[in-house]
Design a protein around this motif. Structure first.
Motif, PDB file in Angstrom:
ATOM      1  N   LEU A 105      54.666  47.574  53.799  1.00  0.00           N
ATOM      2  CA  LEU A 105      55.702  46.752  54.418  1.00  0.00           C
ATOM      3  C   LEU A 105      55.763  45.397  53.732  1.00  0.00           C
ATOM      4  O   LEU A 105      54.728  44.822  53.381  1.00  0.00           O
ATOM      5  CB  LEU A 105      55.422  46.557  55.909  1.00  0.00           C
ATOM      6  N   ARG A 118      55.153  46.794  64.469  1.00  0.00           N
ATOM      7  CA  ARG A 118      54.388  47.967  64.059  1.00  0.00           C
ATOM      8  C   ARG A 118      54.169  48.920  65.230  1.00  0.00           C
ATOM      9  O   ARG A 118      54.191  50.142  65.060  1.00  0.00           O
ATOM     10  CB  ARG A 118      53.058  47.544  63.440  1.00  0.00           C
ATOM     11  N   ILE A 127      50.811  53.508  57.038  1.00  0.00           N
ATOM     12  CA  ILE A 127      51.106  52.220  56.399  1.00  0.00           C
ATOM     13  C   ILE A 127      49.837  51.723  55.724  1.00  0.00           C
ATOM     14  O   ILE A 127      48.849  51.390  56.381  1.00  0.00           O
ATOM     15  CB  ILE A 127      51.623  51.194  57.417  1.00  0.00           C
ATOM     16  N   VAL A 130      50.386  45.573  54.299  1.00  0.00           N
ATOM     17  CA  VAL A 130      51.525  44.748  54.695  1.00  0.00           C
ATOM     18  C   VAL A 130      51.496  43.440  53.928  1.00  0.00           C
ATOM     19  O   VAL A 130      50.474  42.748  53.898  1.00  0.00           O
ATOM     20  CB  VAL A 130      51.521  44.447  56.208  1.00  0.00           C
ATOM     21  N   SER A 132      53.075  40.107  54.446  1.00  0.00           N
ATOM     22  CA  SER A 132      53.784  39.404  55.515  1.00  0.00           C
ATOM     23  C   SER A 132      54.069  37.963  55.128  1.00  0.00           C
ATOM     24  O   SER A 132      53.675  37.491  54.060  1.00  0.00           O
ATOM     25  CB  SER A 132      52.962  39.440  56.809  1.00  0.00           C
TER      26      SER A 132
END
Length: 221
Positions: A105, A118, A127, A130, A132
Motif C-alpha cells: 500500500l 486496513r 499486504i 505499507v 504511509s
C-alpha cells in the motif's frame, strides 16, 4: 524477479473520498474559510499540508494549518468504525497475492486512520508492507510514496503496477517510473486520469479484478 502490486487506499480500495470531502469542508468552515466541496474533492489524495496549501494558497495564514488539519482528523475519526471498503477490494489483493505479486500500500493515511482502513479492506494477510504518510517527507504527487513502496517490496519500477484514483496518484506513479492504472471509484474523470499517466482505467476494484487477464498486470505476469 518479483513483481509489486502497489495500491493507493482512499478512493481506490475504500469508498472514503466523499467522507474526506465533507470533513475537510467542515474543518475549513470552522476556521472561517468558504472552500467549495468540488474544489476539496479535486484535492483529496494530497497529504494534509499540501491539501491545505493547494486550497488556501501560499499567502494564507499558515498558523491555522495545524488547527485545520486537526479538525479534519477529529471529524473523519468519527467514521473509523464504519469505513466502507469498495466492492471486491480485498478479493483483488488476495488474487494478486495468489498470483505471485507482492502487495504493498502507498497511502497518505497513517496511524489510527490507516488501521481503520486496513480493517475495512480485510486483506491484511496478503499486504506485505505499507508506505504511509509517516514514512516519507513528501507525499503525492511527489514520487516518494511509490518509491518507498517499491523499496519495501524489493522490486524495480519496471516490475511494478500502481493503482490509484486521483491525478496525484497517477503523477506520483509516473514520476516513479511505474505502470499506472486508474480507477473511477474516487470520482475523478477518466480523461483526467489518462492525461495524468494512467495506462488503463477501470470502474472500481471489482471491475479490475474481473479484467486482470487483459490489464497491465497481465503484461508483467
Amino acid at each position: 524477479m518479483g513483481r509489486a502490486a502497489v495500491f493507493d487506499v482512499d478512493g481506490t480500495l475504500a469508498d472514503t473520498n466523499h467522507l474526506h470531502v465533507t470533513t475537510w469542508w467542515e474543518a475549513f468552515r470552522q476556521a472561517g474559510h468558504d472552500v467549495p466541496m468540488h474544489a476539496v474533492h479535486r484535492a483529496v489524495g494530497l497529504g494534509s499540508d499540501d491539501l491545505i496549501a493547494h486550497l488556501l494558497g501560499e499567502d494564507r495564514d499558515e498558523d491555522q494549518d495545524d488547527a485545520i488539519s486537526a479538525a479534519h482528523k477529529t471529524l473523519y475519526g468519527t467514521y473509523f468504525d464504519r469505513l466502507p471498503a469498495l466492492r471486491d477490494a480485498g478479493r483483488l489483493l488476495k488474487k494478486l497475492h495468489g498470483d505471485g505479486w507482492t502487495v504493498v500500500l502507498a497511502t497518505s493515511a497513517g496511524g489510527a486512520e490507516l488501521k481503520a482502513l486496513r480493517r475495512a479492506i480485510d486483506a491484511d494477510d496478503v499486504i506485505a508492507a505499507v508506505a504511509s504518510a509517516d514514512d516519507v517527507e513528501r507525499g503525492k504527487p511527489a514520487p516518494e510514496p511509490v518509491q518507498q513502496a517499491l523499496e519495501l517490496a524489493g522490486v524495480p519500477a519496471e516490475r511494478a503496477v500502481f493503482v490509484g484514483d486521483t491525478v496525484w496518484d497517477m503523477r506520483a506513479g509516473t514520476r516513479a517510473g511505474v505502470t499506472c492504472v486508474g480507477v473511477l471509484s474516487g470520482g475523478i474523470p477518466r480523461a483526467d486520469l489518462e492525461e495524468a499517466g494512467a495506462r488503463a482505467v477501470y470502474d472500481d476494484p471489482a471491475h479490475l479484478l474481473a479484467s486482470l487477464g487483459d490489464s497491465p498486470f497481465a503484461a508483467l505476469a
